[in-house]
Motif scaffolding. Structure first.
Motif, mmCIF file in Angstrom:
data_model
loop_
_atom_site.group_PDB
_atom_site.id
_atom_site.type_symbol
_atom_site.label_atom_id
_atom_site.label_comp_id
_atom_site.label_asym_id
_atom_site.label_seq_id
_atom_site.Cartn_x
_atom_site.Cartn_y
_atom_site.Cartn_z
ATOM 1 N N LEU A 1 15.612 -6.901 8.240
ATOM 2 C CA LEU A 1 15.678 -5.253 7.570
ATOM 3 C C LEU A 1 16.413 -4.271 8.148
ATOM 4 N N SER A 2 16.895 -3.513 7.980
ATOM 5 C CA SER A 2 17.741 -2.013 8.513
ATOM 6 C C SER A 2 17.321 -1.610 9.799
ATOM 7 N N ASP B 1 6.842 0.229 1.902
ATOM 8 C CA ASP B 1 6.627 -1.001 0.905
ATOM 9 C C ASP B 1 7.732 -1.675 0.350
ATOM 10 N N SER B 2 8.798 -2.037 0.713
ATOM 11 C CA SER B 2 10.335 -2.828 0.689
ATOM 12 C C SER B 2 10.636 -3.629 1.233
ATOM 13 N N THR C 1 2.614 -5.100 1.981
ATOM 14 C CA THR C 1 3.113 -6.170 1.057
ATOM 15 C C THR C 1 4.384 -5.689 -0.196
ATOM 16 N N ARG C 2 5.466 -6.051 -0.029
ATOM 17 C CA ARG C 2 5.761 -6.036 -1.183
ATOM 18 C C ARG C 2 5.183 -6.127 -2.580
ATOM 19 N N GLY D 1 0.578 -3.130 -4.989
ATOM 20 C CA GLY D 1 1.149 -3.648 -4.007
ATOM 21 C C GLY D 1 0.418 -4.570 -3.309
ATOM 22 N N GLY D 2 0.426 -4.032 -1.693
ATOM 23 C CA GLY D 2 -0.758 -5.114 -0.975
ATOM 24 C C GLY D 2 -1.372 -3.881 -0.480
#
Length: 265
Positions: free
Chosen positions: A108-109, A69-70, A253-254, A260-261
Motif C-alpha cells: 500500500l501507499s 476498494d483496491s 475486499t478488492r 465487491g466485498g
C-alpha cells in the motif's frame, strides 16, 4: 445549567444547591474567572516541541471516512491482525518504522495506509475500546494520575472548564494544568484527541497556537496517556476479546467477479 446539574447529580449533590457560576465562552481570552494564565513558560513542564515521531497525531475525527476498494483481502487481513493484536491494541498508531514494514507487507501507499488506519480506529477500534472499558472502574487509576498532576476531573462547558466534583469553575495557574485536566478527565481518557471545537476552546483558555497544542497532545499521549492505558489493559485478559473481535469484523475486499466485498473496518 442542565449540564452542571446532571454532573452534580452523578456525584451525589442535591439539585437544590446554589448553582455555580459558569464562565461565559472565553474562546481566545486566556482567562478563567478573572485568572490570567500569563506568559507561556516552558519551564513549567509544558512541552511545546515534538519529542519524537508524530505517529499518533492523525486527526481521526476531522478526516473523511474514505473506503479504498483496491485494498486486497490479504492486505486487509495483515492490517487487521496488527490493529487487533494485544501488542498494538492499546495504542493503534504505527510508528514510522512500523508503517514502512506494513507498506512492504501490503504493497500500500503511505496515503492508503493512513486512510485505512483512520477508518479502522474510528469504526472498529474506538467502539471496541469503549465497550471493553465500560465495565471497568477507571477512577482509581485516573484519580491517582490527577493527584500526581494536581488537576481535578473536569468537563467543558461553553469554552470553560468545570470541576465535576463540586460543579465550580476550574482556575488553573498554568496552561499545562488546563491540558492535563482535559486529557485526564473521565470524559476524554478513552479517546484523548480533542475535536476541532475542543481544540479552539483549549487554545482560548491557554493562548497556545494550533501547532503548540498538537505537539503537546502528541507528547502527552506518549508520556501520560499511554502508560496509564497500559495499566488499565493489564487488568483485562485481552486475547479472547480481540480474537472474537477479529472474527466478527467484516473486511472490504478488492472487487472480483460479480461484485465487491461486504462492510469494512
Amino acid at each position: 445549567m442542565e449540564i452542571v446539574e446532571a454532573h452534580m447529580a452523578m456525584q451525589g449533590h442535591p439539585s437544590n444547591l446554589a448553582q455555580p457560576r459558569i464562565p461565559k465562552n472565553m474562546s481566545g481570552s486566556g482567562l478563567i474567572e478573572g485568572h490570567s494564565l500569563g506568559k507561556i513558560d516552558n519551564s513549567a513542564g509544558l512541552n511545546l516541541q515534538k519529542d519524537g515521531d508524530d505517529s499518533d497525531s492523525d486527526d481521526d475525527d476531522n478526516m473523511h471516512d474514505t473506503i479504498d476498494d483496491s485494498i486486497s483481502t490479504t492486505s486487509t487481513e495483515i492490517l487487521k491482525a496488527w490493529i487487533l493484536s494485544a501488542e498494538h491494541f492499546c495504542h493503534p498508531y504505527p510508528t514510522p518504522k512500523e508503517k514502512k514494514e506494513l507498506q512492504a507487507q501490503t504493497g500500500l501507499s503511505s496515503l492508503q495506509l493512513k486512510n485505512w488506519f483512520t477508518n479502522a480506529r474510528r469504526r472498529t477500534w474506538r467502539p471496541l475500546m469503549q465497550s471493553i472499558l465500560n465495565g471497568i472502574d477507571l477512577e482509581p487509576i485516573l484519580g491517582q494520575a490527577r493527584m500526581k498532576h494536581n488537576v481535578p476531573n473536569v468537563f467543558m462547558h461553553n469554552g470553560a472548564m468545570i470541576m465535576k466534583d463540586i460543579g465550580g469553575p476550574f482556575c488553573p495557574k498554568a496552561p499545562t494544568e488546563v491540558l492535563k485536566a482535559w486529557i485526564l478527565s473521565d470524559d476524554n481518557f478513552i479517546h484523548p484527541y480533542p475535536s476541532l471545537g475542543e481544540r479552539k476552546a483549549l487554545a482560548g483558555l491557554t493562548r497556545l497556537s494550533a501547532k503548540q497544542l498538537k505537539n503537546w497532545f502528541t507528547n502527552a499521549r506518549r508520556r501520560i496517556w499511554k502508560p496509564l492505558m497500559r495499566r488499565v489493559m493489564a487488568k483485562i485478559h485481552l486475547a479472547p476479546i480481540l480474537e472474537a473481535a477479529a472474527a466478527k469484523v467484516l473486511i472490504r475486499t478488492r472487487p472480483s467477479g460479480g461484485g465487491g466485498g461486504g462492510g469494512g473496518l
